[in-house]
Design a protein around this motif. Structure first.
Motif, PDB file in Angstrom:
ATOM      1  N   CYS A 111      39.543  46.036  52.841  1.00  0.00           N
ATOM      2  CA  CYS A 111      38.702  45.186  51.985  1.00  0.00           C
ATOM      3  C   CYS A 111      39.509  44.492  50.897  1.00  0.00           C
ATOM      4  O   CYS A 111      39.265  43.331  50.567  1.00  0.00           O
ATOM      5  CB  CYS A 111      37.569  46.000  51.389  1.00  0.00           C
ATOM      6  N   THR A 112      40.507  45.207  50.367  1.00  0.00           N
ATOM      7  CA  THR A 112      41.251  44.638  49.241  1.00  0.00           C
ATOM      8  C   THR A 112      42.098  43.443  49.658  1.00  0.00           C
ATOM      9  O   THR A 112      42.505  42.645  48.822  1.00  0.00           O
ATOM     10  CB  THR A 112      42.159  45.707  48.604  1.00  0.00           C
ATOM     11  N   SER A 113      42.362  43.304  50.949  1.00  0.00           N
ATOM     12  CA  SER A 113      43.155  42.160  51.404  1.00  0.00           C
ATOM     13  C   SER A 113      42.320  40.899  51.570  1.00  0.00           C
ATOM     14  O   SER A 113      42.852  39.809  51.696  1.00  0.00           O
ATOM     15  CB  SER A 113      43.814  42.472  52.755  1.00  0.00           C
ATOM     16  N   VAL A 114      41.005  41.068  51.632  1.00  0.00           N
ATOM     17  CA  VAL A 114      40.159  39.899  51.865  1.00  0.00           C
ATOM     18  C   VAL A 114      39.190  39.658  50.713  1.00  0.00           C
ATOM     19  O   VAL A 114      38.062  39.233  50.898  1.00  0.00           O
ATOM     20  CB  VAL A 114      39.388  40.021  53.206  1.00  0.00           C
ATOM     21  N   GLY A 115      39.679  39.957  49.517  1.00  0.00           N
ATOM     22  CA  GLY A 115      38.909  39.611  48.325  1.00  0.00           C
ATOM     23  C   GLY A 115      37.876  40.634  47.892  1.00  0.00           C
ATOM     24  O   GLY A 115      37.103  40.386  46.975  1.00  0.00           O
TER      25      GLY A 115
END
Ligand code: SF4
Ligand code: SF4
Ligand code: FES
Lengths: 343, 142, 346
Positions: free
Chosen positions: C141-145
């Motif tokens: 999740c943290t890679s896609v905002g």
């Protein structure tokens, strides 16, 4: 036992000689102990080849892709494709040949014998080794599997973590191959149809309750059909591709087109789909267990196919994929086939 | 007071044109009485009955399904009924396995001369189905 | 509004919400899903994540749009079917899935409004749950905002403090819902506030997958449309529907008429989930299929999520829940594909 190095050498050899277009095998899934299908067309790639109890896939499924690809090409490379097969998978190849879907020359069959073991059921494995950092699985011979967790090895009896189908498998050695690795092994299985015994013993109501609940779960992702080497129909009755709907197709016309199975994932349609599939796999399913494995909602699809296998054997003495030169189960008959049930 | 309506089972019967359908006709012209519960569907041969037809009949609300063809050796297409016999064996086992009452699905051999046999099969079938009530398991729930 | 609810009181809170249909995670066999709680005493939020995301509650796999019936005069009578408007609460929605619902919300407003979705969404309160540990090793999740405690799409965010939940309202609806817990919730003390903050910041560090340079992905993808990458990466694809059906944002559908009776004609027009990985998804009535191979279908899935949607809406059509990676029966990994896309040498 299969020696991986010998297997690899053979693969390198046939790639080098240009005997095969490419080889379908197994490789490690990115830093994990499980494998993924591998398509090896360069000799160096063979280094990544794996053969261990994590080789769950029935790679024969990919012969369909190959065939479709070839059909599209103008000047297709007609060399065979190498495919690594286990006992069950090899029977799937036989059926494709038997049904004239492919010819024997289309494949170079690299057989690997499961001997007294088989491949794992990942769920059983992760349950048994819950919380452990599983790194690697190895055949340990004599019906044992070695599980490496962290730096520790434990050797367990295979049946504790084997897929159900492997526990019930009586033909662990490929029956058709160009080369075979590992020993031809006969396996005594006390009750090859154990899985369905209990269900068979239920009364009608309980059977129905069981299946109704299972069918209710289906989301019709068609993973079961897609993974199946036998589900190669270009058009499946479960799809509506054959029904061209043009802008000027009237409601009436649409209404009169036969749609055997609606797309809606409701119980009646799910049943219809799965019953048709079970029937279409009767005498063709080799119990590679792939549909059962891939189902995202854990429907025990194997039961249906296993039931058909059992009845084919009991009534007609037929086991799928054993004799490709003979007709298939439902394209032949014996005059004395049982008919006590007929009025 | 409203009389409780008697359950009238609906039977879909796939009858081969050359024997069973002729047999049912014979029953008709011979004025043999059989319950009016049958929806006959004439097919070219019992061998042409796809399992699809059977499942669909149940889906469309059949309470019972019958597949009927010529006696072994008499099939107009020589071997159609032998193939059918194999296939129907499997369908029967499958339906039983998923919990459909075995009384709901039958196969029979009825020749063109067996009007009486046809009558009997249907009467018995109806009697078998009556206590089971409507078939709702495979009926469409769209 | 911020409150603390003792875990043992979760079900008595739910008991006060009688006018709502309550959905909560439920395990059947080994598979988690959202179930309508007839018996509210059973709510448990101790779960990883569901196999199928909560989109299926707001965008059910089968939706009847209208019913039709031929009239005696030869016309066609059409009756609109709208979803019932019982208010709903979904408990335990993970941040990625809540963001998924937010994205679906935007999509449902684009062009022609999807009244079916909107109607349900407007009646639904999302009481989500922050992740302590990523429920899947494939979470990104943290890679896609996003983040394991993202508020987007939530009405309330709940954080597990061990013996209690820390509740934060995000929307008016959330405030209203939390109001109903009056008497069983308390105001958070400083320690609880600090604990919650710590859980949030720790959880981010526990995510195992990280895709770097996501801001460059659009450019990278635009350069590799016609390359062999897609052939290679899709070789093992089965063309099943697991990745898209289990995706919290995939929203493609098919529309069919289900015929109930042919004379006189009667039936329903229904929409069902469809997906770009099925070969017949793009089948034209002419028989031509513009996406007839697996490569072009995988490419579509990746491009739609990380390029086309990104170009149109300036966000990814992916929330990093990791389901498609975890559930793919042959190990196709969208993160791996993106990594390869970034470094692909033509
Ligand atoms: S079913 Fe038999 S042949 Fe197939 S993987 Fe298992 S043990 Fe091997
Ligand atoms: S894989 Fe499972 S959910 Fe998917 S269509 Fe098959 S049975 Fe249904
Ligand atoms: S024609 Fe009667 S069974 Fe074949």
């Amino acid at each position: 036992m299969v020696t991986l190095e010998e297997l690899k050498d053979n693969c390198r050899q046939i790639l080098k000689e240009g005997k095969v277009k490419y080889i379908i095998g197994y490789k490690r899934k990115n830093g994990q102990y499980m494998t993924v299908p591998a398509f090896l067309d360069r000799i160096e790639e063979v280094d990544h080849l794996v053969w261990d109890p994590s080789c769950i896939y029935n790679l024969v499924r990919y012969l369909r892709d190959e065939k479709m690809r070839k059909e599209k090409e103008k000047e297709p490379d007609t060399r065979p494709v190498g495919v690594i097969v286990k006992g069950c998978d090899s029977r799937a190849v036989n059926i494709l040949i038997q049904e004239n879907y492919i010819t024997r020359d289309d494949v170079y069959i690299i057989g690997v014998s499961c001997e007294k073991s088989g491949i794992v059921d990942e769920k059983k494995l992760t349950k048994k080794f819950a919380g452990k950092d599983i790194r690697k699985l190895d055949f340990a011979g004599n019906g044992k599997i070695q599980v490496t967790c962290g730096t520790k090895n434990s050797v367990v009896p295979a049946e504790e973590i084997l897929a159900d189908r492997c526990i019930e498998c009586t033909i662990p050695t490929p029956i058709v191959f160009d080369v075979l690795f590992g020993e031809k092994t006969d396996r005594e299985v006390p009750d090859p149809f154990k899985t369905i015994k209990e269900l068979e013993s239920f009364d009608t109501t309980r059977k129905w309750e069981f299946w109704k609940e299972e069918m209710d779960k289906c989301i019709r992702c068609y993973a079961c059909r897609s993974v199946c080497p036998m589900c190669y129909c270009d058009e499946c009755v479960a799809d509506s591709i054959s029904l061209a709907v043009k802008p000027d197709t009237t409601a009436e016309e649409k209404a009169h087109k036969i749609r055997w199975v609606e797309k809606s994932p409701v119980i009646s349609e799910n049943f219809n789909y799965h019953l048709i599939r079970a029937m279409h796999l009767a005498g063709r399913c080799v119990d590679c267990g792939e549909c059962d494995r891939v189902c995202p909602v854990d429907i025990p699809l194997r039961y249906l196919n296993r039931k058909m296998e059992k009845e084919s054997l009991d009534h007609f003495g037929y086991t799928a994929g054993m004799e490709p030169e003979k007709p298939t189960l439902v394209s032949c008959f014996r005059e004395d086939d049982p008919e006590e049930f007929i009025l | 007071m409203k009389m409780e309506e008697k359950f009238e089972p609906k039977i879909v019967a796939f009858l081969c044109k050359w024997c069973s359908s002729a047999g049912s006709d014979l029953a008709g012209v011979s004025r043999l009485k059989y319950p009016p519960n049958v929806v006959p569907i004439t097919v070219m041969c019992s061998g042409s009955v796809s399992p699809n037809y059977i499942f669909s009949a149940f889906k469309k609300g059949a309470d019972g399904v019958l597949v009927s063809g010529c006696h072994p050796g008499d099939c107009h297409y020589m071997k159609g009924n032998y193939y059918a016999r194999r296939r129907i064996t499997l369908v029967k086992e499958l339906l039983d396995f998923i919990g459909i009452e075995p009384q709901r699905f039958h196969m029979s051999w009825v020749s063109a001369a067996e009007g009486a046999k046809f009558t009997e099969i249907i009467s018995d079938f109806v009697k078998e189905l009556e206590p089971l009530g409507p078939q709702n398991k495979l009926r469409s729930n769209l | 509004m911020e409150k603390v609810l003792l875990k043992k009181d979760l079900n008595s809170w739910a008991g006060k919400l009688g006018s709502y249909d309550i959905y909560a995670p439920f395990k059947s066999g080994d598979v988690w899903g959202y179930e309508l709680m007839e018996n509210q005493a059973e709510i448990t939020l101790d779960y990883p994540n569901t196999a199928i995301p909560p989109k299926k509650i707001l965008f059910p796999q089968r939706e009847v749009l209208f019913e039709f019936e031929a009239t005696q005069e030869g016309g066609m009578e059409i009756r609109e079917v709208l979803p019932d408007d019982t208010p709903k609460i979904i408990f335990g929605v993970r941040s990625c899935d809540a963001r998924g619902l937010a994205k679906l919300g935007k999509i449902s407003q684009g062009g022609i409004e999807d009244v079916y979705f909107t109607r349900r969404r407007n009646q639904t309160v999302i009481a989500g749950l922050a992740c302590h540990n990523p429920p899947s090793p494939y979470c990104f999740c943290t890679s896609v905002g996003g983040s394991p405690h993202s508020l987007e799409g939530m009405d309330i965010l709940m954080t597990d403090l061990g013996d209690a939940y820390y509740l934060e309202s995000v929307t008016e609806e959330g405030v209203k819902l939390m109001g109903s817990a009056e008497g069983i919730v308390t105001d958070p003390d400083d320690k609880q506030k600090a604990d919650k903050e710590k859980i949030h910041s720790d959880s981010e560090k526990k995510i195992l997958l990280d895709i770097s340079d996501m801001e460059k992905i659009n450019e990278a993808l635009s350069e590799i449309f016609d390359t062999g990458l897609w052939d290679r990466e899709s070789l093992s694809c089965l063309r099943c529907g697991i990745c898209t059906f289990s995706c919290p944002v995939c929203h493609c559908f098919d529309v069919n008429d289900e015929i109930i009776r042919t004379h006189p004609l009667k039936g329903k027009r229904v929409r069902t989930w469809d997906n770009c990985q099925f070969p017949d998804f793009t089948m034209h009535s002419s028989g031509h299929n513009p996406r007839s191979d697996k490569a072009s279908r995988l490419r579509q899935r990746v491009m739609h999520k990380f390029r086309y949607f990104n170009e149109n809406c300036e966000e990814f059509l992916c929330t990093g829940c990791g389901r498609c990676i975890e559930k793919c029966p042959v190990g196709i990994d969208i993160v791996e594909v993106l990594e390869k896309a970034k470094t692909y040498e033509k």
